[in-house]
Scaffold this motif. Structure first.
Motif, PDB file in Angstrom:
ATOM      1  N   GLY A 136      52.686  -0.194  33.802  1.00  0.00           N
ATOM      2  CA  GLY A 136      52.587  -0.913  35.552  1.00  0.00           C
ATOM      3  C   GLY A 136      54.374  -1.822  35.434  1.00  0.00           C
ATOM      4  N   ALA A 137      54.567  -2.415  34.022  1.00  0.00           N
ATOM      5  CA  ALA A 137      56.482  -2.574  34.330  1.00  0.00           C
ATOM      6  C   ALA A 137      56.910  -2.161  34.358  1.00  0.00           C
ATOM      7  CB  ALA A 137      56.194  -3.371  32.494  1.00  0.00           C
ATOM      8  N   ALA A 138      57.051  -0.829  34.746  1.00  0.00           N
ATOM      9  CA  ALA A 138      58.108  -0.073  34.943  1.00  0.00           C
ATOM     10  C   ALA A 138      58.090  -0.139  37.029  1.00  0.00           C
ATOM     11  CB  ALA A 138      58.074   1.721  34.838  1.00  0.00           C
ATOM     12  N   PHE A 139      57.334  -0.726  37.190  1.00  0.00           N
ATOM     13  CA  PHE A 139      57.468  -0.672  38.283  1.00  0.00           C
ATOM     14  C   PHE A 139      57.167  -2.206  39.313  1.00  0.00           C
ATOM     15  CE2 PHE A 139      55.226   3.651  36.891  1.00  0.00           C
ATOM     16  CZ  PHE A 139      56.149   3.928  37.047  1.00  0.00           C
ATOM     17  N   THR A 140      57.728  -1.954  40.592  1.00  0.00           N
ATOM     18  CA  THR A 140      56.333  -3.507  41.630  1.00  0.00           C
ATOM     19  C   THR A 140      55.736  -3.096  42.242  1.00  0.00           C
ATOM     20  OG1 THR A 140      58.560  -3.085  43.440  1.00  0.00           O
ATOM     21  CG2 THR A 140      59.347  -4.510  41.902  1.00  0.00           C
ATOM     22  N   SER A 141      54.903  -3.311  42.963  1.00  0.00           N
ATOM     23  CA  SER A 141      53.208  -3.649  42.725  1.00  0.00           C
ATOM     24  C   SER A 141      53.531  -2.727  44.130  1.00  0.00           C
ATOM     25  CB  SER A 141      52.880  -4.699  43.899  1.00  0.00           C
ATOM     26  OG  SER A 141      52.616  -5.662  42.298  1.00  0.00           O
ATOM     27  N   ALA A 142      55.540  -3.330  45.250  1.00  0.00           N
ATOM     28  CA  ALA A 142      55.683  -1.878  46.567  1.00  0.00           C
ATOM     29  C   ALA A 142      55.026  -0.558  45.947  1.00  0.00           C
ATOM     30  CB  ALA A 142      56.176  -2.642  47.176  1.00  0.00           C
ATOM     31  N   GLU A 143      55.977  -0.427  44.851  1.00  0.00           N
ATOM     32  CA  GLU A 143      56.486   1.320  44.630  1.00  0.00           C
ATOM     33  C   GLU A 143      55.305   1.796  44.018  1.00  0.00           C
ATOM     34  OE1 GLU A 143      60.731   1.052  42.166  1.00  0.00           O
ATOM     35  OE2 GLU A 143      59.113  -0.183  41.131  1.00  0.00           O
ATOM     36  N   LEU A 144      53.752   1.107  43.737  1.00  0.00           N
ATOM     37  CA  LEU A 144      53.044   1.800  42.793  1.00  0.00           C
ATOM     38  C   LEU A 144      52.810   2.777  44.360  1.00  0.00           C
ATOM     39  CD1 LEU A 144      51.824  -0.889  40.457  1.00  0.00           C
ATOM     40  CD2 LEU A 144      52.930   1.381  40.203  1.00  0.00           C
ATOM     41  N   ASP A 145      53.037   1.977  45.534  1.00  0.00           N
ATOM     42  CA  ASP A 145      52.016   3.614  46.654  1.00  0.00           C
ATOM     43  C   ASP A 145      52.754   4.899  46.558  1.00  0.00           C
ATOM     44  OD1 ASP A 145      50.017   1.644  46.675  1.00  0.00           O
ATOM     45  OD2 ASP A 145      51.278   0.705  49.084  1.00  0.00           O
ATOM     46  N   ALA A 146      54.113   4.563  46.577  1.00  0.00           N
ATOM     47  CA  ALA A 146      55.016   5.886  46.012  1.00  0.00           C
ATOM     48  C   ALA A 146      55.488   6.092  44.721  1.00  0.00           C
ATOM     49  CB  ALA A 146      56.139   5.505  47.191  1.00  0.00           C
ATOM     50  N   VAL A 147      54.777   6.354  43.752  1.00  0.00           N
ATOM     51  CA  VAL A 147      54.496   6.469  42.508  1.00  0.00           C
ATOM     52  C   VAL A 147      54.574   7.490  41.759  1.00  0.00           C
ATOM     53  CG1 VAL A 147      53.568   5.267  41.066  1.00  0.00           C
ATOM     54  CG2 VAL A 147      55.886   5.030  40.276  1.00  0.00           C
ATOM     55  N   MET A 148      53.893   8.641  42.529  1.00  0.00           N
ATOM     56  CA  MET A 148      52.620   9.629  41.428  1.00  0.00           C
ATOM     57  C   MET A 148      53.975  10.029  40.506  1.00  0.00           C
ATOM     58  SD  MET A 148      49.982  12.601  42.506  1.00  0.00           S
ATOM     59  CE  MET A 148      49.352  10.630  43.683  1.00  0.00           C
ATOM     60  N   ALA A 149      55.066  10.927  41.311  1.00  0.00           N
ATOM     61  CA  ALA A 149      55.717  12.249  40.754  1.00  0.00           C
ATOM     62  C   ALA A 149      56.700  11.042  39.816  1.00  0.00           C
ATOM     63  CB  ALA A 149      57.434  12.553  41.924  1.00  0.00           C
ATOM     64  N   ARG A 150      57.178  10.130  39.748  1.00  0.00           N
ATOM     65  CA  ARG A 150      57.427   8.910  38.674  1.00  0.00           C
ATOM     66  C   ARG A 150      56.568   8.590  37.884  1.00  0.00           C
ATOM     67  NH1 ARG A 150      59.299   3.384  39.259  1.00  0.00           N
ATOM     68  NH2 ARG A 150      60.945   2.923  36.972  1.00  0.00           N
ATOM     69  N   VAL A 151      55.214   8.858  38.046  1.00  0.00           N
ATOM     70  CA  VAL A 151      54.520   8.394  36.705  1.00  0.00           C
ATOM     71  C   VAL A 151      54.126   9.807  36.270  1.00  0.00           C
ATOM     72  CG1 VAL A 151      52.110   8.341  35.783  1.00  0.00           C
ATOM     73  CG2 VAL A 151      53.264   6.439  37.072  1.00  0.00           C
ATOM     74  N   MET A 152      54.538  11.316  36.765  1.00  0.00           N
ATOM     75  CA  MET A 152      53.746  12.525  36.029  1.00  0.00           C
ATOM     76  C   MET A 152      54.911  12.427  35.420  1.00  0.00           C
ATOM     77  SD  MET A 152      51.415  14.128  37.266  1.00  0.00           S
ATOM     78  CE  MET A 152      51.794  15.256  36.822  1.00  0.00           C
ATOM     79  N   GLU A 153      56.063  12.299  35.183  1.00  0.00           N
ATOM     80  CA  GLU A 153      57.308  12.586  34.114  1.00  0.00           C
ATOM     81  C   GLU A 153      57.097  11.285  33.615  1.00  0.00           C
ATOM     82  OE1 GLU A 153      60.716  12.911  37.902  1.00  0.00           O
ATOM     83  OE2 GLU A 153      60.901  11.685  36.537  1.00  0.00           O
ATOM     84  N   MET A 154      56.813  10.693  33.594  1.00  0.00           N
ATOM     85  CA  MET A 154      56.770   9.682  32.346  1.00  0.00           C
ATOM     86  C   MET A 154      55.804  10.229  31.288  1.00  0.00           C
ATOM     87  SD  MET A 154      56.739   5.908  34.325  1.00  0.00           S
ATOM     88  CE  MET A 154      56.656   5.082  32.006  1.00  0.00           C
ATOM     89  N   LEU A 155      53.884  10.543  31.981  1.00  0.00           N
ATOM     90  CA  LEU A 155      52.874  11.358  31.100  1.00  0.00           C
ATOM     91  C   LEU A 155      53.899  12.763  30.687  1.00  0.00           C
ATOM     92  CD1 LEU A 155      50.900  10.139  33.660  1.00  0.00           C
ATOM     93  CD2 LEU A 155      50.793   9.371  31.516  1.00  0.00           C
ATOM     94  N   GLU A 156      54.180  12.722  31.452  1.00  0.00           N
ATOM     95  CA  GLU A 156      54.803  14.497  31.136  1.00  0.00           C
ATOM     96  C   GLU A 156      55.319  15.332  29.631  1.00  0.00           C
ATOM     97  OE1 GLU A 156      55.674  17.103  34.694  1.00  0.00           O
ATOM     98  OE2 GLU A 156      53.985  17.483  34.821  1.00  0.00           O
ATOM     99  N   GLY A 157      56.223  13.743  29.810  1.00  0.00           N
ATOM    100  CA  GLY A 157      57.645  13.603  28.908  1.00  0.00           C
ATOM    101  C   GLY A 157      56.932  12.812  27.189  1.00  0.00           C
ATOM    102  N   GLY A 158      55.416  12.220  27.473  1.00  0.00           N
ATOM    103  CA  GLY A 158      54.934  11.874  26.141  1.00  0.00           C
ATOM    104  C   GLY A 158      54.924  10.647  25.630  1.00  0.00           C
ATOM    105  N   GLU A 159      55.827   9.618  26.989  1.00  0.00           N
ATOM    106  CA  GLU A 159      56.433   8.205  26.665  1.00  0.00           C
ATOM    107  C   GLU A 159      54.604   7.730  26.726  1.00  0.00           C
ATOM    108  OE1 GLU A 159      59.778   9.011  29.328  1.00  0.00           O
ATOM    109  OE2 GLU A 159      58.917   7.430  29.269  1.00  0.00           O
ATOM    110  N   ALA A 160      53.586   7.964  27.317  1.00  0.00           N
ATOM    111  CA  ALA A 160      52.330   7.505  27.028  1.00  0.00           C
ATOM    112  C   ALA A 160      51.233   7.581  26.222  1.00  0.00           C
ATOM    113  CB  ALA A 160      51.924   6.721  28.725  1.00  0.00           C
ATOM    114  N   ALA A 161      50.607   6.447  25.762  1.00  0.00           N
ATOM    115  CA  ALA A 161      48.904   6.920  25.025  1.00  0.00           C
ATOM    116  C   ALA A 161      49.746   7.567  23.699  1.00  0.00           C
ATOM    117  CB  ALA A 161      47.912   7.184  25.498  1.00  0.00           C
ATOM    118  N   GLY A 162      50.612   7.712  23.214  1.00  0.00           N
ATOM    119  CA  GLY A 162      51.477   8.030  22.054  1.00  0.00           C
ATOM    120  C   GLY A 162      51.749   9.710  22.017  1.00  0.00           C
ATOM    121  N   GLY A 163      51.817  10.234  23.049  1.00  0.00           N
ATOM    122  CA  GLY A 163      51.710  11.432  23.511  1.00  0.00           C
ATOM    123  C   GLY A 163      52.844  12.286  23.316  1.00  0.00           C
TER     124      GLY A 163
END
Length: 163
Positions: A136-163
């Motif tokens: 959540g720190a990577a986004f403002t509240s307003a951005e979260l509505d349009a952020v799915m692609a950015r979150v996918m990049e972070m998750l696919e890159g293994g940046e979250a949950a020790g991935g």
């Protein structure tokens, strides 16, 4: 090579035409499904130290929320009753939930979180809070509505949950 091109031609030929908006929505839906898979995987990693999975975590959290039957939990989570029943039976056998009489239905027992279940759920929720705060720190509240692609990049890159 000609055979592959021929097969691709047949696939393209049988695909219905979509509008630009239909293409955009289709891409959005595929991304949402991929995101759901990544969130489940991250949830499994978050729940693992407590000996749980995302699915078991959902049932534990539902059991804490209020007195619900397995069928009510399944409806709330959008899952099949049979799958939730199997999970609930395992959680009950491990002492993490208990079945209680339901004053509204003789056969549909209520699912209640035990003390041990609450402790395991607490371990997961502490990890989840740190994880959510980090993403959540990577986004403002307003951005979260349009952020799915950015979150996918972070998750696919293994940046979250020790991935």
């Amino acid at each position: 090579m000609g055979e592959i091109q021929n097969r691709q031609h047949v696939v393209k030929q049988n695909r219905p035409e979509r509008t630009m908006e239909g293409d955009a929505f289709s891409a959005f839906a595929i991304t949402a499904l991929r995101l759901a898979g990544h969130l489940t995987s991250a949830g499994d990693q978050l729940a693992k130290p407590a000996g749980q999975t995302s699915a078991r975590w959902q049932v534990l959290a539902a059991a804490r929320r209020s007195d619900m039957s397995v069928a009510q939990i399944a409806r709330a989570l959008g899952l099949a009753r049979q799958g939730v029943q199997r999970l609930a039976d395992v959680l009950e056998s491990e002492g993490l939930i208990a079945y209680a009489d339901n004053p509204l239905h003789q056969r549909a027992k209520l699912v209640r979180l035990t003390e041990e279940g609450a402790a395991r759920l607490g371990v997961i929720e502490v990890a989840q809070a740190d994880w959510a705060d980090g993403l959540g720190a990577a986004f403002t509240s307003a951005e979260l509505d349009a952020v799915m692609a950015r979150v996918m990049e972070m998750l696919e890159g293994g940046e979250a949950a020790g991935g």
